[in-house]
Motif scaffolding. Structure first.
Motif, PDB file in Angstrom:
ATOM      1  N   THR A   3       0.827  -1.203   0.000  1.00 11.42           N
ATOM      2  CA  THR A   3       0.000   0.000   0.000  1.00 11.42           C
ATOM      3  C   THR A   3       0.864   1.257   0.000  1.00 11.42           C
ATOM      4  O   THR A   3       0.629   2.182  -0.767  1.00 11.42           O
ATOM      5  CB  THR A   3      -0.947   0.009   1.208  1.00 11.42           C
ATOM      6  OG1 THR A   3      -1.747  -1.175   1.163  1.00 11.42           O
ATOM      7  CG2 THR A   3      -1.836   1.229   1.205  1.00 11.42           C
ATOM      8  N   SER A   4       1.889   1.282   0.828  1.00  7.50           N
ATOM      9  CA  SER A   4       2.722   2.482   0.896  1.00  7.50           C
ATOM     10  C   SER A   4       3.473   2.694  -0.421  1.00  7.50           C
ATOM     11  O   SER A   4       3.628   3.835  -0.856  1.00  7.50           O
ATOM     12  CB  SER A   4       3.691   2.421   2.072  1.00  7.50           C
ATOM     13  OG  SER A   4       4.551   1.310   1.946  1.00  7.50           O
ATOM     14  N   ALA A   5       3.915   1.618  -1.054  1.00  6.81           N
ATOM     15  CA  ALA A   5       4.583   1.748  -2.347  1.00  6.81           C
ATOM     16  C   ALA A   5       3.594   2.233  -3.406  1.00  6.81           C
ATOM     17  O   ALA A   5       3.936   3.068  -4.248  1.00  6.81           O
ATOM     18  CB  ALA A   5       5.213   0.421  -2.761  1.00  6.81           C
ATOM     19  N   ALA A   6       2.374   1.741  -3.355  1.00  9.05           N
ATOM     20  CA  ALA A   6       1.346   2.174  -4.306  1.00  9.05           C
ATOM     21  C   ALA A   6       1.001   3.643  -4.070  1.00  9.05           C
ATOM     22  O   ALA A   6       0.839   4.407  -5.029  1.00  9.05           O
ATOM     23  CB  ALA A   6       0.101   1.310  -4.174  1.00  9.05           C
ATOM     24  N   GLN A   7       0.910   4.041  -2.818  1.00 13.67           N
ATOM     25  CA  GLN A   7       0.615   5.433  -2.493  1.00 13.67           C
ATOM     26  C   GLN A   7       1.746   6.350  -2.969  1.00 13.67           C
ATOM     27  O   GLN A   7       1.497   7.434  -3.500  1.00 13.67           O
ATOM     28  CB  GLN A   7       0.396   5.602  -0.998  1.00 13.67           C
ATOM     29  CG  GLN A   7      -0.899   4.992  -0.503  1.00 13.67           C
ATOM     30  CD  GLN A   7      -0.992   4.990   1.012  1.00 13.67           C
ATOM     31  OE1 GLN A   7       0.010   4.993   1.720  1.00 13.67           O
ATOM     32  NE2 GLN A   7      -2.219   4.972   1.520  1.00 13.67           N
ATOM     33  N   PHE A   8       2.970   5.894  -2.786  1.00 17.83           N
ATOM     34  CA  PHE A   8       4.115   6.683  -3.226  1.00 17.83           C
ATOM     35  C   PHE A   8       4.101   6.831  -4.747  1.00 17.83           C
ATOM     36  O   PHE A   8       4.311   7.933  -5.272  1.00 17.83           O
ATOM     37  CB  PHE A   8       5.430   6.039  -2.767  1.00 17.83           C
ATOM     38  CG  PHE A   8       6.641   6.783  -3.229  1.00 17.83           C
ATOM     39  CD1 PHE A   8       7.021   7.961  -2.595  1.00 17.83           C
ATOM     40  CD2 PHE A   8       7.405   6.329  -4.300  1.00 17.83           C
ATOM     41  CE1 PHE A   8       8.139   8.664  -3.020  1.00 17.83           C
ATOM     42  CE2 PHE A   8       8.511   7.025  -4.729  1.00 17.83           C
ATOM     43  CZ  PHE A   8       8.889   8.188  -4.086  1.00 17.83           C
ATOM     44  N   SER A   9       3.843   5.746  -5.449  1.00 19.76           N
ATOM     45  CA  SER A   9       3.782   5.792  -6.908  1.00 19.76           C
ATOM     46  C   SER A   9       2.687   6.731  -7.388  1.00 19.76           C
ATOM     47  O   SER A   9       2.872   7.499  -8.338  1.00 19.76           O
ATOM     48  CB  SER A   9       3.550   4.397  -7.487  1.00 19.76           C
ATOM     49  OG  SER A   9       4.678   3.592  -7.264  1.00 19.76           O
ATOM     50  N   GLY A  14       1.181  12.059  -9.656  1.00 21.34           N
ATOM     51  CA  GLY A  14       0.512  13.346  -9.541  1.00 21.34           C
ATOM     52  C   GLY A  14       1.489  14.512  -9.641  1.00 21.34           C
ATOM     53  O   GLY A  14       1.215  15.514 -10.316  1.00 21.34           O
ATOM     54  N   LEU A  15       2.639  14.374  -9.015  1.00 19.43           N
ATOM     55  CA  LEU A  15       3.657  15.422  -9.092  1.00 19.43           C
ATOM     56  C   LEU A  15       4.195  15.558 -10.519  1.00 19.43           C
ATOM     57  O   LEU A  15       4.444  16.670 -10.988  1.00 19.43           O
ATOM     58  CB  LEU A  15       4.796  15.122  -8.114  1.00 19.43           C
ATOM     59  CG  LEU A  15       4.451  15.273  -6.642  1.00 19.43           C
ATOM     60  CD1 LEU A  15       5.590  14.758  -5.770  1.00 19.43           C
ATOM     61  CD2 LEU A  15       4.130  16.721  -6.307  1.00 19.43           C
ATOM     62  N   LYS A  16       4.341  14.440 -11.200  1.00 23.34           N
ATOM     63  CA  LYS A  16       4.815  14.475 -12.587  1.00 23.34           C
ATOM     64  C   LYS A  16       3.793  15.189 -13.475  1.00 23.34           C
ATOM     65  O   LYS A  16       4.175  16.007 -14.318  1.00 23.34           O
ATOM     66  CB  LYS A  16       5.073  13.063 -13.100  1.00 23.34           C
ATOM     67  CG  LYS A  16       5.655  13.036 -14.498  1.00 23.34           C
ATOM     68  CD  LYS A  16       6.005  11.633 -14.932  1.00 23.34           C
ATOM     69  CE  LYS A  16       6.608  11.632 -16.322  1.00 23.34           C
ATOM     70  NZ  LYS A  16       7.019  10.283 -16.732  1.00 23.34           N
ATOM     71  N   ARG A  17       2.520  14.914 -13.279  1.00 22.40           N
ATOM     72  CA  ARG A  17       1.488  15.604 -14.064  1.00 22.40           C
ATOM     73  C   ARG A  17       1.536  17.111 -13.809  1.00 22.40           C
ATOM     74  O   ARG A  17       1.450  17.912 -14.736  1.00 22.40           O
ATOM     75  CB  ARG A  17       0.099  15.047 -13.731  1.00 22.40           C
ATOM     76  CG  ARG A  17      -0.172  13.686 -14.346  1.00 22.40           C
ATOM     77  CD  ARG A  17      -1.627  13.277 -14.181  1.00 22.40           C
ATOM     78  NE  ARG A  17      -2.039  13.129 -12.788  1.00 22.40           N
ATOM     79  CZ  ARG A  17      -1.891  12.026 -12.067  1.00 22.40           C
ATOM     80  NH1 ARG A  17      -1.343  10.950 -12.602  1.00 22.40           N
ATOM     81  NH2 ARG A  17      -2.310  11.983 -10.819  1.00 22.40           N
ATOM     82  N   ALA A  58      15.440  21.957 -14.732  1.00 19.29           N
ATOM     83  CA  ALA A  58      16.397  20.838 -14.829  1.00 19.29           C
ATOM     84  C   ALA A  58      16.341  19.974 -13.575  1.00 19.29           C
ATOM     85  O   ALA A  58      16.324  18.735 -13.663  1.00 19.29           O
ATOM     86  CB  ALA A  58      17.802  21.369 -15.052  1.00 19.29           C
ATOM     87  N   GLY A  59      16.283  20.612 -12.434  1.00 19.11           N
ATOM     88  CA  GLY A  59      16.235  19.855 -11.174  1.00 19.11           C
ATOM     89  C   GLY A  59      14.949  19.081 -11.019  1.00 19.11           C
ATOM     90  O   GLY A  59      14.960  17.885 -10.688  1.00 19.11           O
ATOM     91  N   SER A  60      13.837  19.714 -11.297  1.00 18.09           N
ATOM     92  CA  SER A  60      12.565  19.015 -11.152  1.00 18.09           C
ATOM     93  C   SER A  60      12.381  17.973 -12.257  1.00 18.09           C
ATOM     94  O   SER A  60      11.802  16.917 -12.021  1.00 18.09           O
ATOM     95  CB  SER A  60      11.390  19.999 -11.122  1.00 18.09           C
ATOM     96  OG  SER A  60      11.391  20.822 -12.267  1.00 18.09           O
ATOM     97  N   GLY A  61      12.906  18.259 -13.436  1.00 13.52           N
ATOM     98  CA  GLY A  61      12.833  17.265 -14.521  1.00 13.52           C
ATOM     99  C   GLY A  61      13.594  15.991 -14.168  1.00 13.52           C
ATOM    100  O   GLY A  61      13.158  14.892 -14.468  1.00 13.52           O
TER     101      GLY A  61
END
Length: 65
Positions: A3-9, A14-17, A58-61
């Motif tokens: 669950t924690s790995a799924a939540q992290f993913s 969401g952050l990538k979007r 560059a950093g966030s990418g």
């Protein structure tokens, strides 16, 4: 996947979007900056601001892929 790995993913997706939306929003600014460079119309504050934006992208990418 736990669950924690799924939540992290899910959180990272969401952050990538959000990153991609912000990148798209900055595209006109970057394009305008490049146009002004080609025309020799760049002033020091413009260059510093774009350097800051490019460094941030560059950093966030690197983080979000």
């Amino acid at each position: 996947m736990s669950t924690s790995a799924a939540q992290f993913s899910e959180m990272m997706a969401g952050l990538k979007r959000k990153y991609l939306v912000q990148l798209e929003e900055r595209q006109p600014e970057i394009t305008d900056f490049l146009r002004r460079c080609e025309q020799g119309q760049i002033h020091e504050p413009d260059r510093k601001q774009m350097r800051h934006h490019a460094h941030s992208l560059a950093g966030s990418g690197a983080t979000y892929g």
